[in-house]
Motif scaffolding. Sequence first.
Motif, short mmCIF file in Angstrom:
data_model
loop_
_atom_site.label_atom_id
_atom_site.label_comp_id
_atom_site.label_asym_id
_atom_site.label_seq_id
_atom_site.Cartn_x
_atom_site.Cartn_y
_atom_site.Cartn_z
N HIS A 221 -39.67 -33.63 -93.10
CA HIS A 221 -38.59 -32.70 -93.36
C HIS A 221 -39.11 -31.33 -93.80
O HIS A 221 -40.19 -31.21 -94.40
CB HIS A 221 -37.66 -33.26 -94.45
N ASP A 222 -38.34 -30.30 -93.50
CA ASP A 222 -38.69 -28.94 -93.90
C ASP A 222 -38.08 -28.62 -95.26
O ASP A 222 -36.88 -28.82 -95.47
CB ASP A 222 -38.19 -27.93 -92.86
N ARG A 223 -38.91 -28.11 -96.15
CA ARG A 223 -38.46 -27.70 -97.49
C ARG A 223 -39.05 -26.35 -97.83
O ARG A 223 -40.28 -26.21 -97.93
CB ARG A 223 -38.89 -28.73 -98.54
N ILE A 224 -38.21 -25.36 -97.97
CA ILE A 224 -38.65 -24.03 -98.40
C ILE A 224 -37.94 -23.69 -99.70
O ILE A 224 -36.70 -23.72 -99.77
CB ILE A 224 -38.38 -22.96 -97.33
N LYS A 225 -38.72 -23.43 -100.71
CA LYS A 225 -38.17 -23.23 -102.06
C LYS A 225 -38.42 -21.80 -102.54
O LYS A 225 -39.54 -21.30 -102.50
CB LYS A 225 -38.84 -24.22 -103.03
N GLY A 243 -41.40 -12.63 -102.05
CA GLY A 243 -40.09 -12.41 -101.49
C GLY A 243 -39.53 -11.07 -101.92
O GLY A 243 -40.25 -10.10 -102.10
N GLU A 244 -38.20 -11.04 -102.13
CA GLU A 244 -37.52 -9.82 -102.54
C GLU A 244 -36.83 -10.04 -103.88
O GLU A 244 -36.54 -11.18 -104.27
CB GLU A 244 -36.49 -9.42 -101.48
N ASP A 245 -36.57 -8.94 -104.57
CA ASP A 245 -35.82 -8.95 -105.83
C ASP A 245 -36.45 -9.87 -106.88
O ASP A 245 -35.74 -10.52 -107.66
CB ASP A 245 -34.36 -9.38 -105.58
N GLY A 246 -37.78 -9.93 -106.89
CA GLY A 246 -38.46 -10.72 -107.91
C GLY A 246 -38.61 -12.20 -107.58
O GLY A 246 -39.07 -12.98 -108.41
N TRP A 247 -38.26 -12.60 -106.36
CA TRP A 247 -38.38 -13.99 -105.93
C TRP A 247 -39.67 -14.20 -105.15
O TRP A 247 -40.16 -13.31 -104.47
CB TRP A 247 -37.19 -14.40 -105.07
N VAL A 248 -40.19 -15.42 -105.23
CA VAL A 248 -41.27 -15.86 -104.35
C VAL A 248 -40.79 -17.12 -103.65
O VAL A 248 -39.81 -17.75 -104.07
CB VAL A 248 -42.57 -16.17 -105.15
N TYR A 249 -41.48 -17.50 -102.57
CA TYR A 249 -41.08 -18.72 -101.87
C TYR A 249 -42.31 -19.47 -101.39
O TYR A 249 -43.39 -18.89 -101.19
CB TYR A 249 -40.12 -18.43 -100.71
N GLU A 250 -42.14 -20.77 -101.23
CA GLU A 250 -43.24 -21.65 -100.85
C GLU A 250 -42.69 -22.83 -100.06
O GLU A 250 -41.52 -23.20 -100.20
CB GLU A 250 -43.98 -22.15 -102.09
N ARG A 251 -43.54 -23.40 -99.23
CA ARG A 251 -43.18 -24.61 -98.47
C ARG A 251 -43.65 -25.83 -99.26
O ARG A 251 -44.80 -25.87 -99.71
CB ARG A 251 -43.80 -24.60 -97.09
N LEU A 252 -42.76 -26.81 -99.39
CA LEU A 252 -43.08 -28.04 -100.11
C LEU A 252 -43.28 -29.19 -99.12
O LEU A 252 -42.63 -29.25 -98.08
CB LEU A 252 -41.98 -28.40 -101.09
N SER A 253 -44.15 -30.11 -99.46
CA SER A 253 -44.31 -31.32 -98.66
C SER A 253 -43.01 -32.12 -98.70
O SER A 253 -42.31 -32.15 -99.70
CB SER A 253 -45.45 -32.17 -99.22
N PRO A 254 -42.68 -32.81 -97.60
CA PRO A 254 -41.43 -33.58 -97.58
C PRO A 254 -41.50 -34.80 -98.49
O PRO A 254 -42.57 -35.22 -98.88
CB PRO A 254 -41.31 -34.00 -96.11
#
Length: 254
Positions: A221-225, A243-254
């Motif tokens: 499964h795809d998980r982007i947090k 990311g934008e507005d002080g956010w970051v994002y990462e992919r998580l293992s399913p």
Amino acid sequence: MGRFLARTFVLFLSETRSVRKMSIDIGGMRIKYKDKDETFLEKHLVSKEPFGQFKAWFEEACTKKEILEPNAMCLATVSPQGFPSARFVLLKGYGKEGFKFFTNYGSRKAREMDLNPNVAATFYWEVLNRSIRIEGQVDKLSEEESVTYFHSRPVPSQIAACASHQSTPIESRDVLQERESVLEAQYLVPEKEVPKPSYWGGYIIRPQAVEFWQGQRDRLHDRIKFRKLNVGEQPDGKLLHEGEDGWVYERLSP
């Protein structure tokens, strides 16, 4: 006596086999999710902050007639003893400030949020094989905003909010119906406004993390947090992306 016990044992075995035949094989329950060419990749993000991405997925869910209440979300709170409790509420507004819902301030969830404002909320849209998980803290909405929303509801819903002392024990449903009848006689008349109870109003979840989950056929499964940066962290563009507005994002293992 021996024959009686033998017959009883045979009957027990027969009933046990029948139960086994009738039981549903929960472990074998599977549904088909997305195909391998329908993955949810970072390049598919419509926004590099969670609110824009939520808007895109939520609006798509709203177009699916099979999804009767796309704004239904499971809200989890924690008791003073540390026990989690969860129930469904309806999302009634969202934006970059957070996610809004309304309830009785005397309910179990409200009492728990008064003591511990940390909450989690989850959306699940089976038709789309998608889920969104939100973690954050709640604040009460202003009285003015709560009053405005209260009076936007159908009058019977306003009356129901007045009649229910949510989460408190009652002797029977007749108690509720009696309260409702009294209020209907008082307010189901032209140009008579139902006053919002002081014990009813809104909350906003201000998220610290929002995860977007898309199910895949092969269970990868795809998980982007999206989340706020921890102290001392720096995006590396590989595991952790800016990311934008002080956010970051990462992919998580399913």
